[in-house]
Design a protein around this motif. Sequence first.
Motif, PDB file in Angstrom:
ATOM      1  N   UNK A  61     -32.344  11.840  -5.576  1.00  0.00           N
ATOM      2  CA  UNK A  61     -33.215  11.290  -5.156  1.00  0.00           C
ATOM      3  C   UNK A  61     -34.068  10.333  -6.084  1.00  0.00           C
ATOM      4  N   UNK A  62     -34.163  10.768  -7.270  1.00  0.00           N
ATOM      5  CA  UNK A  62     -34.860   9.926  -8.187  1.00  0.00           C
ATOM      6  C   UNK A  62     -34.092   8.613  -8.347  1.00  0.00           C
ATOM      7  N   UNK A  63     -32.837   8.778  -8.405  1.00  0.00           N
ATOM      8  CA  UNK A  63     -32.023   7.423  -8.594  1.00  0.00           C
ATOM      9  C   UNK A  63     -32.284   6.581  -7.392  1.00  0.00           C
ATOM     10  N   UNK A  64     -32.181   7.131  -6.159  1.00  0.00           N
ATOM     11  CA  UNK A  64     -32.322   6.400  -4.900  1.00  0.00           C
ATOM     12  C   UNK A  64     -33.760   5.766  -5.114  1.00  0.00           C
ATOM     13  N   UNK A  65     -34.775   6.473  -5.290  1.00  0.00           N
ATOM     14  CA  UNK A  65     -36.203   5.896  -5.224  1.00  0.00           C
ATOM     15  C   UNK A  65     -36.466   4.887  -6.534  1.00  0.00           C
ATOM     16  N   UNK A  66     -35.572   5.157  -7.438  1.00  0.00           N
ATOM     17  CA  UNK A  66     -35.787   4.193  -8.541  1.00  0.00           C
ATOM     18  C   UNK A  66     -35.342   2.779  -8.055  1.00  0.00           C
ATOM     19  N   UNK A  67     -34.151   2.847  -7.440  1.00  0.00           N
ATOM     20  CA  UNK A  67     -33.596   1.520  -6.862  1.00  0.00           C
ATOM     21  C   UNK A  67     -34.176   0.910  -5.861  1.00  0.00           C
ATOM     22  N   UNK A  68     -34.889   1.731  -5.082  1.00  0.00           N
ATOM     23  CA  UNK A  68     -35.848   1.237  -3.904  1.00  0.00           C
ATOM     24  C   UNK A  68     -37.104   0.676  -4.279  1.00  0.00           C
ATOM     25  N   UNK A  69     -37.781   1.455  -5.532  1.00  0.00           N
ATOM     26  CA  UNK A  69     -38.820   1.002  -6.092  1.00  0.00           C
ATOM     27  C   UNK A  69     -38.800  -0.375  -6.944  1.00  0.00           C
ATOM     28  N   UNK A  70     -37.638  -0.374  -7.522  1.00  0.00           N
ATOM     29  CA  UNK A  70     -37.311  -1.614  -8.253  1.00  0.00           C
ATOM     30  C   UNK A  70     -37.466  -2.848  -7.371  1.00  0.00           C
ATOM     31  N   UNK A  71     -36.635  -2.712  -6.313  1.00  0.00           N
ATOM     32  CA  UNK A  71     -36.371  -3.763  -5.270  1.00  0.00           C
ATOM     33  C   UNK A  71     -37.939  -4.036  -4.667  1.00  0.00           C
ATOM     34  N   UNK A  72     -38.737  -3.102  -4.326  1.00  0.00           N
ATOM     35  CA  UNK A  72     -39.973  -3.315  -3.799  1.00  0.00           C
ATOM     36  C   UNK A  72     -40.782  -3.965  -4.892  1.00  0.00           C
ATOM     37  N   UNK A  73     -40.816  -3.648  -6.202  1.00  0.00           N
ATOM     38  CA  UNK A  73     -41.435  -4.208  -7.371  1.00  0.00           C
ATOM     39  C   UNK A  73     -41.241  -5.684  -7.357  1.00  0.00           C
ATOM     40  N   UNK A  74     -39.757  -6.066  -7.169  1.00  0.00           N
ATOM     41  CA  UNK A  74     -39.424  -7.661  -7.573  1.00  0.00           C
ATOM     42  C   UNK A  74     -40.285  -8.106  -6.159  1.00  0.00           C
ATOM     43  N   UNK A  75     -40.043  -7.681  -5.019  1.00  0.00           N
ATOM     44  CA  UNK A  75     -40.698  -8.426  -4.005  1.00  0.00           C
ATOM     45  C   UNK A  75     -42.083  -8.588  -3.928  1.00  0.00           C
ATOM     46  N   UNK A  76     -42.823  -7.470  -4.357  1.00  0.00           N
ATOM     47  CA  UNK A  76     -44.292  -7.539  -4.841  1.00  0.00           C
ATOM     48  C   UNK A  76     -44.487  -8.787  -5.727  1.00  0.00           C
TER      49      UNK A  76
END
Length: 331
Positions: free
Chosen positions: A126-141
């Motif tokens: 889940x950390x790997x999954x959350x890191x991927x989602x967080x990276x995408x969200x950070x790029x969007x932000x």
Amino acid sequence: MAVLQLVVGALLLVVLVAGLLNYFGNRTEHAWYVSLIAFISWFFPFSIVVLVPVDLSSTLFRGCKAEEECNEPFMYVSSEFLVAAWRTLYWSSFALTWVMIPLLQAYTQSGEFTVMRKFRSAVRYNLIYQLIIGTIALIGLVGVIYVQGTSNLRAYVMALSNSWGLVLVVIFMGYGMVDVPRRLWHKGDNSRELRRISFKASVVKDKRQDTEDEVHAVAKELSVVCHRVQLSDPLRPFIDQMVENSPAVRGIQFESSRTASPNSASHSNNRGDLSGAGMTLGGSRTTVSAGSGGRKHATDGAVPAIITEKYLADLHARIKRALRMSDRWNA
């Protein structure tokens, strides 16, 4: 505040959710913590059906002017209670959606053999999954800040969140309001429904055959592992645990093919070919004919030369996945 009405409504929701879980689930196969998380995950969404009318009626009553004739609602609650209820519902659903349920899914699907290793595997996944989602969200932000600036950032993020919810509502409501009546209408045409079922039956049959082949493949691989790992090996308890936890795989038998040694070739020609002995998963007894030069299983190539705990965990996860897909297509 209507405490009695709220208690009765909560009890009715508990009975409704428990009945639905008992109807659609299988308590004998699921662990207690799976049933508990599923119950909580269903209870909160169903509570919205009760909470929204209570919120609307209570808010309208509080906004009623003194000169108007207003009757207190049947389930009137204070604004403080509503704020606490909505916050509890929101953050509990948020935690279940992004933390508890993904962790539980990864935990139950893990092939590890101890509780702590299953938990660590679930957290790592889940950390790997959350890191991927967080990276995408950070790029969007960063993109939003670059285009819009930081002055209206909070309002823009809230608008995006509401837009996502509205899109889901439109999609699911449109599907329910259009496709469900259309399906009911088409079911009135027997010939059309028969053609649809015939087409779907062929697809289901192919999927079922694929899952059965996968179950047989992992069963044979587990049988080879059972044969190669001795009873005194430290990894043997893990294999016994896999066999014990997979009764559907344990019952599969297969014929083990063998290659004859050169010294016994003429002997085999005189007496005829000897059939290989069937070996059942979990069994420690195999029969070898005289002059046999050894055994060669069809799945020996899938088993590594050195069997490790990591390989057994991967095999255990594949067995769980194969049995889960088999149950889905055989239902």
